[in-house]
Design an enzyme around this catalytic site. Structure first.
Site, PDB file in Angstrom:
ATOM      1  N   GLY A 170       0.806  -1.215   0.000  1.00  0.00           N
ATOM      2  CA  GLY A 170       0.000   0.000   0.000  1.00  0.00           C
ATOM      3  C   GLY A 170       0.835   1.258   0.000  1.00  0.00           C
ATOM      4  O   GLY A 170       0.399   2.294  -0.495  1.00  0.00           O
TER       5      GLY A 170
ATOM      6  N   ASN B  42      -4.153 -10.583  -2.334  1.00  0.00           N
ATOM      7  CA  ASN B  42      -4.960  -9.604  -1.603  1.00  0.00           C
ATOM      8  C   ASN B  42      -6.413  -9.686  -2.055  1.00  0.00           C
ATOM      9  O   ASN B  42      -6.766  -9.204  -3.123  1.00  0.00           O
ATOM     10  CB  ASN B  42      -4.397  -8.197  -1.840  1.00  0.00           C
ATOM     11  CG  ASN B  42      -5.122  -7.140  -1.027  1.00  0.00           C
ATOM     12  OD1 ASN B  42      -6.045  -7.437  -0.273  1.00  0.00           O
ATOM     13  ND2 ASN B  42      -4.699  -5.894  -1.174  1.00  0.00           N
TER      14      ASN B  42
ATOM     15  N   SER C 135      -9.246  -6.062   0.370  1.00  0.00           N
ATOM     16  CA  SER C 135      -9.456  -4.619   0.302  1.00  0.00           C
ATOM     17  C   SER C 135     -10.952  -4.338   0.245  1.00  0.00           C
ATOM     18  O   SER C 135     -11.674  -4.956  -0.541  1.00  0.00           O
ATOM     19  CB  SER C 135      -8.779  -4.029  -0.935  1.00  0.00           C
ATOM     20  OG  SER C 135      -9.220  -2.695  -1.136  1.00  0.00           O
TER      21      SER C 135
ATOM     22  N   LYS D  32      -3.996 -12.520   2.244  1.00  0.00           N
ATOM     23  CA  LYS D  32      -4.294 -11.395   3.139  1.00  0.00           C
ATOM     24  C   LYS D  32      -5.797 -11.292   3.345  1.00  0.00           C
ATOM     25  O   LYS D  32      -6.555 -11.132   2.389  1.00  0.00           O
ATOM     26  CB  LYS D  32      -3.741 -10.087   2.563  1.00  0.00           C
ATOM     27  CG  LYS D  32      -3.817  -8.916   3.547  1.00  0.00           C
ATOM     28  CD  LYS D  32      -2.981  -7.744   3.071  1.00  0.00           C
ATOM     29  CE  LYS D  32      -2.899  -6.650   4.128  1.00  0.00           C
ATOM     30  NZ  LYS D  32      -1.998  -5.553   3.709  1.00  0.00           N
TER      31      LYS D  32
END
Length: 364
Positions: free
Chosen positions: A62, A170, A173, A215
Site C-alpha cells: 500500500g 490480496n 481490500s 491477506k
C-alpha cells in the site's frame, strides 16, 4: 529520529494533502534524503516459509504501490518490504479525495481502489534490482473491471515469479466492489487452487518455490475464519496475513472524516486485528506462518502481535505518524524485550498470549 519527525517533519508533511504527502515521501526515499541507521541483532532473525528474515518487521503493501523504493525501505531497517497491490493493467482507482487523516486517532481512512501503474511498470523496476539481497514480496490484486478476477491473480504469479521472494494474494481490500466475496469458502477454494497451481507450474520450470500468503479482512465472523483456516490447510497455503483495513469505526475520537467511506487503518485497528490474528492462530495451529498487521506503531504493539501468534509483523500507517525512525526504534525495543524475557530469539515469544487475545470480545 521518530520524535523529531513527530514535532517537525510530520507538521511539514501534514500541510499537504495526504496523497501529495505520500508522493513527497516516496521522492525523499528515491533521492536518499531519508536515511536511518538501524541495529542488526541475530536474535531478531526468523525463518518463515523457507525464507530467512533478518528481523520480523516488514513494510506492508500500500505504501510502495508501484515498486519504486523497496531497497530504500529495507535501508530504513525493515526486514522485508511488500510492494503493490499490483493489477495486470494500470488503473487510476477511485476519485479524489480518497485518503483521510484522523490525527487524534493516529489513523487513516482510504478508499484508493488499487490505484497502480500495472504489472509492466512494476516488472521493469523490479527487474533492475534482480540479484540484489533483501526480501521483497509482491502483493497481487485484480483489476476492478476484470471479467475473471482469479485470472488476474494467476497473471500476477506468472509475471513476477522470478522477481518476488514471496506473493501476497490480496482479496480483502474493501475498496474494490465484490473483492471480499473471494474470502467465501467456495470462491476461496477456486482462487487458491488456480493460484497455487500457477505457482507450482512456474516453480517446476525454474526449481524455485515462492511462498504464497493470503491477506484477509479483520471483519470476519468466527465461521468465516473457520472456513479460511480449513481451506488454507487443505490447499497447503504458505501463510496468512492478518489483516487488511477495517470497515468498523468503533471507538474513534475524531469526528472529522470518521464517516468517510473506506478502510480504516492505524491505532484503532490494533485491537480488532490482534484478536482476529490470535483466533486464526488457534484455528491453524502452530505450524502455519501468520503475519500480523494493523495498528503497529511501537515495539510494544509489535511484540503484542508476536505474542498473540504472529511470526512476522508489518506496518504502514504508523510510519505516517511516527516517521522513518520508527523501524529502528521498534527493532531496538524488540532486542531489549528479548533480553528482558530471558530468551535467545524473538521466535520464542510467539504465542505467549494467544489464548488471552483470542478470548477478547470484539465491538462492531
Amino acid at each position: 529520529m521518530s520524535g523529531l519527525f513527530e514535532t517537525l517533519g510530520r507538521r511539514a508533511l501534514f500541510t499537504f494533502d495526504a496523497e501529495q504527502a505520500h508522493g513527497l515521501s516516496i521522492t525523499g526515499l528515491k533521492t536518499g534524503i531519508v536515511t536511518c541507521r538501524t541495529p542488526e541483532d541475530p536474535a531478531l532473525s526468523v525463518k518463515v516459509a523457507g525464507l530467512k528474515f533478518p528481523n520480523p518487521l516488514g513494510m506492508a503493501a500500500g505504501y510502495d504501490k508501484n515498486a519504486e523504493v523497496p531497497d530504500a525501505l529495507l535501508k530504513l531497517g525493515f526486514g522485508f518490504a511488500e510492494v503493490g497491490t499490483l493489477t495486470p493493467r494500470p488503473q487510476s482507482g477511485n476519485p479524489r479525495p480518497r485518503i483521510f487523516r484522523l490525527v487524534d486517532d493516529k489513523a487513516v481512512i482510504n478508499r484508493l481502489g488499487f490505484n497502480n501503474e500495472g504489472h509492466e511498470a512494476a516488472f521493469k523496476r523490479l527487474s533492475r534490482r534482480a540479484g540484489k539481497s533483501g526480501i521483497v514480496g509482491v502483493n497481487i490484486g485484480a483489476n476492478k473491471d476484470a471479467e475473471d478476477r482469479i485470472a488476474d491473480y494467476v497473471a500476477g504469479i506468472r509475471r513476477f515469479y522470478l522477481l518476488a521472494r514471496y506473493f501476497t494474494v490480496n482479496i480483502s481490500s474493501p475498496n474494490t466492489p465484490g473483492l471480499r466475496n473471494l474470502q467465501a469458502r467456495e470462491a476461496l477454494h477456486e482462487l487458491l487452487s488456480r493460484v497455487l497451481e500457477a505457482r507450482d507450474e512456474e516453480g517446476n520450470m525454474c526449481t524455485l518455490k515462492r511462498p504464497v500468503f493470503l491477506k484477509i479482512a479483520p471483519d470476519l465472523t468466527d465461521e468465516e475464519l473457520d472456513d479460511i483456516a480449513a481451506e488454507a490447510d487443505a490447499q497447503k497455503l504458505d501463510g496468512i496475513i492478518v489483516s487488511n483495513t477495517t470497515l468498523s469505526r468503533s471507538g474513534l475520537k475524531n469526528p472529522e472524516n470518521s464517516n468517510e467511506t473506506g478502510g480504516l487503518s492505524g491505532a484503532p485497528l490494533f485491537e480488532r486485528s490482534t484478536v482476529v490474528l490470535a483466533r486464526m492462530r488457534e484455528r491453524v495451529g502452530p505450524d502455519m506462518p501468520l503475519i500480523g498487521v494493523g495498528g503497529i506503531d511501537s515495539a510494544e504493539t509489535a511484540l503484542a502481535k508476536i505474542k498473540a501468534g504472529a511470526d512476522l509483523v508489518q506496518l504502514y500507517t504508523g510510519l505516517i505518524y511516527r516517521g522513518p525512525g520508527l523501524p529502528g526504534e521498534i527493532l531496538r525495543g524488540l532486542s531489549t524485550a528479548i533480553k528482558h524475557e530471558g530468551v535467545s530469539s524473538i521466535a520464542e515469544l510467539r504465542d505467549r498470549d494467544t489464548k488471552e487475545w483470542a478470548a477478547r470480545k470484539l465491538i462492531s
